[in-house]
Design a protein around this motif. Structure first.
Motif, short mmCIF file in Angstrom:
data_model
loop_
_atom_site.label_atom_id
_atom_site.label_comp_id
_atom_site.label_asym_id
_atom_site.label_seq_id
_atom_site.Cartn_x
_atom_site.Cartn_y
_atom_site.Cartn_z
N GLN A 1 0.82 -1.20 0.00
CA GLN A 1 0.00 0.00 0.00
C GLN A 1 0.86 1.26 0.00
O GLN A 1 2.06 1.21 0.24
N PHE A 2 0.23 2.39 -0.30
CA PHE A 2 0.94 3.66 -0.41
C PHE A 2 1.72 3.97 0.87
O PHE A 2 1.17 3.93 1.97
N LYS A 3 3.00 4.27 0.71
CA LYS A 3 3.87 4.63 1.83
C LYS A 3 4.53 5.97 1.51
O LYS A 3 5.43 6.04 0.66
N ALA A 4 4.10 7.01 2.16
CA ALA A 4 4.64 8.34 1.91
C ALA A 4 6.11 8.41 2.32
O ALA A 4 6.45 8.07 3.46
N ASN A 5 6.97 8.80 1.41
CA ASN A 5 8.39 8.96 1.75
C ASN A 5 9.00 10.22 1.15
O ASN A 5 10.18 10.50 1.33
N THR A 6 8.17 10.99 0.44
CA THR A 6 8.62 12.24 -0.17
C THR A 6 7.52 13.28 0.06
O THR A 6 6.35 13.03 -0.23
N PHE A 7 7.91 14.43 0.60
CA PHE A 7 6.94 15.45 0.98
C PHE A 7 7.30 16.78 0.32
O PHE A 7 8.45 17.21 0.37
N VAL A 8 6.31 17.40 -0.28
CA VAL A 8 6.50 18.72 -0.91
C VAL A 8 5.76 19.75 -0.08
O VAL A 8 4.52 19.69 0.05
N GLU A 9 6.48 20.69 0.51
CA GLU A 9 5.85 21.74 1.30
C GLU A 9 5.07 22.65 0.37
O GLU A 9 5.60 23.17 -0.61
N ILE A 10 3.80 22.87 0.69
CA ILE A 10 2.95 23.65 -0.22
C ILE A 10 2.41 24.93 0.41
O ILE A 10 1.99 25.84 -0.31
N ILE B 1 -9.48 17.79 2.15
CA ILE B 1 -8.28 18.16 1.40
C ILE B 1 -7.31 18.92 2.31
O ILE B 1 -6.10 18.63 2.35
N ARG B 2 -7.82 19.88 3.05
CA ARG B 2 -6.98 20.66 3.94
C ARG B 2 -6.43 19.80 5.07
O ARG B 2 -5.26 19.93 5.45
N GLY B 3 -7.27 18.90 5.60
CA GLY B 3 -6.83 18.04 6.69
C GLY B 3 -5.71 17.10 6.27
O GLY B 3 -4.75 16.88 7.03
N LEU B 4 -5.81 16.53 5.07
CA LEU B 4 -4.75 15.65 4.59
C LEU B 4 -3.45 16.42 4.39
O LEU B 4 -2.37 15.95 4.75
N ALA B 5 -3.56 17.64 3.85
CA ALA B 5 -2.37 18.47 3.67
C ALA B 5 -1.73 18.82 5.01
O ALA B 5 -0.50 18.85 5.15
N ALA B 6 -2.58 19.06 6.02
CA ALA B 6 -2.05 19.37 7.36
C ALA B 6 -1.38 18.13 7.96
O ALA B 6 -0.31 18.23 8.59
N TYR B 7 -2.00 16.97 7.78
CA TYR B 7 -1.42 15.72 8.31
C TYR B 7 -0.07 15.44 7.66
O TYR B 7 0.92 15.14 8.35
N ARG B 8 0.00 15.54 6.33
CA ARG B 8 1.27 15.30 5.65
C ARG B 8 2.29 16.36 6.02
O ARG B 8 3.49 16.08 6.11
N GLY B 9 1.82 17.57 6.27
CA GLY B 9 2.74 18.61 6.74
C GLY B 9 3.30 18.28 8.11
O GLY B 9 4.51 18.43 8.35
N SER B 10 2.44 17.82 9.03
CA SER B 10 2.90 17.50 10.37
C SER B 10 3.89 16.34 10.35
O SER B 10 4.80 16.28 11.19
N GLN B 11 3.74 15.42 9.40
CA GLN B 11 4.69 14.32 9.27
C GLN B 11 6.07 14.80 8.86
O GLN B 11 7.08 14.17 9.20
N SER B 12 6.10 15.90 8.12
CA SER B 12 7.36 16.35 7.54
C SER B 12 7.84 17.67 8.11
O SER B 12 8.78 18.28 7.58
N CYS C 1 6.18 20.73 8.62
CA CYS C 1 5.75 22.00 8.05
C CYS C 1 4.24 22.10 8.21
O CYS C 1 3.59 21.18 8.69
N ASN C 2 3.68 23.21 7.83
CA ASN C 2 2.24 23.40 8.02
C ASN C 2 1.41 22.53 7.07
O ASN C 2 0.45 21.89 7.49
N TYR C 3 1.76 22.56 5.78
CA TYR C 3 0.99 21.81 4.79
C TYR C 3 1.94 21.17 3.79
O TYR C 3 2.95 21.76 3.40
N ALA C 4 1.60 19.96 3.35
CA ALA C 4 2.43 19.26 2.37
C ALA C 4 1.57 18.31 1.54
O ALA C 4 0.48 17.91 1.95
#
Length: 223
Positions: free
Chosen positions: A157-166, A197-208, A210-213
């Motif tokens: 399954q999808f495993k996030a390993n690259t994050f783009v700060e947006i 959409i905003r919540g997912l961006a915030a979650y991915r941001g918190s993983q990396s 930053c605020n949003y990713a």
């Protein structure tokens, strides 16, 4: 750098990488989008102005080059694999793609999974044909309400390993582009709601850190 985003359907490119696309075009990178299915058959609540909707979304994101095919919707598994691969190869060659972003192969949506498999096969083109730039990166994107529904525990399954700060601006640009597609957005708590959409961006941001990713899974990288 030439980035090619290969998506099954119009709207997938925004859902999976819209803010990243906007980020790249604002920095004067070349970004092109490929969509494999370009009609609304079998898609509920999708506008009959789909082509114009996509053109509007591309303008918002700064995309100037769009490649489209007309493979059958939710039936891409009925199309010969070679036909899909050869179409994508033509796009890679025409755009001189160096970095490719596409769907995750374990995505629940059959068109997404089939598109991913065809992209994987086409990505080897530089090894077989002279005059093409070397592929530097191949990444999978996550499409809300589809990628996370990969319920087959036997698949990778999808495993996030690259994050783009947006940033906040990237989230707003992504939402603006999504709203260009009539009938795509839903009410909360659907993943394709503004809150989702905003919540997912915030979650991915918190993983990396930053605020949003936006998150991707990098599966090939050549330095």
């Amino acid at each position: 750098m030439n980035y090619l985003v290969v998506a099954a359907h119009p709207d997938d490119e925004v859902l999976g990488a819209g803010a990243t696309i906007s980020n790249l075009t604002s920095k004067l990178h070349n970004v092109a989008v490929v969509t494999m299915v370009n009609h609304a058959a079998a898609r509920r609540n999708i506008s009959d102005t789909l082509s114009q909707d996509q053109a509007n979304a591309m303008k918002i994101l700064g995309i100037k080059k769009l490649y489209t095919a007309d493979f059958p919707n939710i039936k891409m598994n009925t199309v010969p694999h070679l036909d899909l691969v050869q179409f994508i190869e033509k796009c890679i060659e025409a755009f001189q793609a160096e970095i490719i972003i596409t769907h995750h192969p374990a995505d629940l949506n059959i068109d997404h999974a089939v598109t991913s498999g065809a992209v994987q096969a086409a990505s080897r083109l530089f090894q077989r044909k002279q005059g093409l730039p070397v592929l530097k990166n191949l990444m999978y994107m996550e499409v809300p309400s589809s990628t996370e529904w990969s319920l087959d525990a036997s698949s990778n399954q999808f495993k996030a390993n690259t994050f783009v700060e947006i940033g906040e601006a990237g989230v707003k640009k992504k939402l603006e582009a999504l709203h260009a597609y009539k009938g795509v957005m839903r009410e909360y708590p659907h993943p394709r709601s503004e809150e989702g959409i905003r919540g997912l961006a915030a979650y991915r941001g918190s993983q990396s850190g930053c605020n949003y990713a936006e998150a991707f899974e990098c599966v090939y990288r050549r330095m």
